[in-house]
Design a protein around this motif. Structure first.
Motif, PDB file in Angstrom:
ATOM      1  N   GLY A 142      63.542 -14.426 -68.447  1.00  0.00           N
ATOM      2  CA  GLY A 142      64.784 -14.857 -69.074  1.00  0.00           C
ATOM      3  C   GLY A 142      64.595 -16.147 -69.849  1.00  0.00           C
ATOM      4  O   GLY A 142      63.624 -16.880 -69.632  1.00  0.00           O
ATOM      5  N   VAL A 143      65.511 -16.405 -70.752  1.00  0.00           N
ATOM      6  CA  VAL A 143      65.549 -17.687 -71.463  1.00  0.00           C
ATOM      7  C   VAL A 143      66.398 -18.631 -70.622  1.00  0.00           C
ATOM      8  O   VAL A 143      67.578 -18.383 -70.402  1.00  0.00           O
ATOM      9  CB  VAL A 143      66.156 -17.528 -72.866  1.00  0.00           C
ATOM     10  CG1 VAL A 143      66.242 -18.882 -73.562  1.00  0.00           C
ATOM     11  CG2 VAL A 143      65.337 -16.552 -73.696  1.00  0.00           C
ATOM     12  N   GLY A 144      65.789 -19.695 -70.128  1.00  0.00           N
ATOM     13  CA  GLY A 144      66.515 -20.651 -69.304  1.00  0.00           C
ATOM     14  C   GLY A 144      67.372 -21.581 -70.155  1.00  0.00           C
ATOM     15  O   GLY A 144      66.904 -22.107 -71.166  1.00  0.00           O
ATOM     16  N   VAL A 145      68.627 -21.753 -69.738  1.00  0.00           N
ATOM     17  CA  VAL A 145      69.539 -22.691 -70.403  1.00  0.00           C
ATOM     18  C   VAL A 145      70.226 -23.529 -69.332  1.00  0.00           C
ATOM     19  O   VAL A 145      70.152 -23.219 -68.141  1.00  0.00           O
ATOM     20  CB  VAL A 145      70.592 -21.955 -71.262  1.00  0.00           C
ATOM     21  CG1 VAL A 145      69.922 -21.065 -72.300  1.00  0.00           C
ATOM     22  CG2 VAL A 145      71.532 -21.127 -70.387  1.00  0.00           C
ATOM     23  N   LYS A 146      70.912 -24.579 -69.763  1.00  0.00           N
ATOM     24  CA  LYS A 146      71.595 -25.444 -68.805  1.00  0.00           C
ATOM     25  C   LYS A 146      72.654 -24.656 -68.060  1.00  0.00           C
ATOM     26  O   LYS A 146      73.374 -23.844 -68.647  1.00  0.00           O
ATOM     27  CB  LYS A 146      72.222 -26.645 -69.523  1.00  0.00           C
ATOM     28  CG  LYS A 146      72.663 -27.756 -68.571  1.00  0.00           C
ATOM     29  CD  LYS A 146      72.983 -29.026 -69.341  1.00  0.00           C
ATOM     30  CE  LYS A 146      73.275 -30.167 -68.373  1.00  0.00           C
ATOM     31  NZ  LYS A 146      73.543 -31.440 -69.092  1.00  0.00           N
ATOM     32  N   LYS A 147      72.767 -24.892 -66.780  1.00  0.00           N
ATOM     33  CA  LYS A 147      73.687 -24.126 -65.942  1.00  0.00           C
ATOM     34  C   LYS A 147      75.116 -24.204 -66.461  1.00  0.00           C
ATOM     35  O   LYS A 147      75.616 -25.274 -66.803  1.00  0.00           O
ATOM     36  CB  LYS A 147      73.625 -24.613 -64.498  1.00  0.00           C
ATOM     37  CG  LYS A 147      74.453 -23.746 -63.539  1.00  0.00           C
ATOM     38  CD  LYS A 147      74.174 -24.096 -62.106  1.00  0.00           C
ATOM     39  CE  LYS A 147      75.070 -23.302 -61.165  1.00  0.00           C
ATOM     40  NZ  LYS A 147      74.835 -21.840 -61.304  1.00  0.00           N
ATOM     41  N   ASP A 148      75.729 -23.019 -66.497  1.00  0.00           N
ATOM     42  CA  ASP A 148      77.138 -22.855 -66.875  1.00  0.00           C
ATOM     43  C   ASP A 148      77.446 -23.220 -68.326  1.00  0.00           C
ATOM     44  O   ASP A 148      78.614 -23.393 -68.679  1.00  0.00           O
ATOM     45  CB  ASP A 148      78.056 -23.663 -65.936  1.00  0.00           C
ATOM     46  CG  ASP A 148      77.950 -23.181 -64.487  1.00  0.00           C
ATOM     47  OD1 ASP A 148      77.708 -21.969 -64.289  1.00  0.00           O
ATOM     48  OD2 ASP A 148      78.099 -24.010 -63.577  1.00  0.00           O
TER      49      ASP A 148
END
Length: 274
Positions: free
Chosen positions: A219-225
């Protein structure tokens, strides 16, 4: 052991994607002067995320560049070492990470994911003349290398208590240890192992066992929420897949190692968070 510095040494603008500057052809380009962001990738994974001088190449680099082009972002690549990925996102040091980042429930407690965009499987890399290791059930008493903070290392700890696990900071250090005889095998995703086995410096010396024992959803990790941005990334990933660029990139970077994507590829990405 000398730690690698997690820093960017070159700026790869999406306007220059062309994509000669980044050694990739994963995006259509975006206007210069857009929003500048830092993007985490791997620097030492041939075929996926590799930094050579000021050039970046590999399937994950294509994915990262395509997302940037679609969202009209100007990117600066930063090395995202496995054990530091959650920290990089939580502290805002990077906008997103594309670096063989497996989606897990534990990680979703800290970050959000757009994905999966690729489904891999955990396997083993051994010396070409080694016939004693044929799968994880033959690792008892063996010296095995993996990378700190990776899901591969955790699975081995849980499933093969009799193995002598050595955790290094990068996969390239594990490959060096394998070639020198310091360890008997390297474990991580089959995509990563195939990339190393196909390198000119390793041809004829290393082989992938070819007996996967897990499913890894990248997956592409992004900042939570950060749901809005996560959904934007999902839209870009779907376009990358539907346009045929996903298949083109896989063939270009992993095809030379005779690697064929496993079941479920290409997947359908969504925005995921705990």
């Amino acid at each position: 052991m000398k730690l690698r510095r997690t820093s960017a040494v070159a700026i790869a603008t999406v306007a220059a994607l062309g994509l000669a500057a980044c050694g990739s052809d994963g995006g259509d380009g975006a206007a210069a002067g857009g929003n500048k962001v830092k993007v985490g990738i791997k620097f030492d994974q041939p075929g996926l995320g590799l930094k050579t001088g000021a050039t970046y190449s590999g399937f994950d680099v294509d994915v990262a560049n395509f997302i940037a082009a679609e969202l009209k972002l100007e990117v600066e690549f930063v090395e995202a070492v496995s054990a530091q990925r959650e920290t990089l996102l939580k502290t805002g040091q990077v906008k997103y990470i594309v670096g063989t980042y497996s989606i897990t429930d534990k990680r979703k407690a800290d970050v959000s994911f757009a994905g999966p965009y690729f489904i891999a499987g955990q396997d083993l890399l051994v010396r070409a003349d080694d016939t004693s290791i044929t799968g994880k059930d033959t690792l008892n008493g063996k010296n095995l290398c993996s990378v700190k903070g990776s899901t591969s290392a955790q699975k081995i700890k849980d499933e093969v208590p009799g193995v002598n696990l050595q955790e290094y900071n990068t996969y390239s250090l594990c490959v060096d240890a394998l070639k020198s005889g310091a360890v008997d095998a390297l474990t991580t995703d089959d995509t990563i192992l195939a990339g190393y086995a196909a390198q000119d410096a390793n041809k004829g010396q290393l082989k992938v066992v070819g007996n996967t024992f897990s499913t890894e959803n990248y997956g592409v990790g992004v900042k939570k929420d950060d749901t809005e941005f996560c959904n934007q990334v999902v839209t870009a990933l779907k376009k990358f897949i539907d346009s045929g660029k996903w298949e083109e990139s896989v063939k270009k970077w992993l095809g030379p190692a005779n690697y064929t994507p496993g079941a479920g590829n290409p997947p359908t990405p969504t925005c995921q968070s705990a």
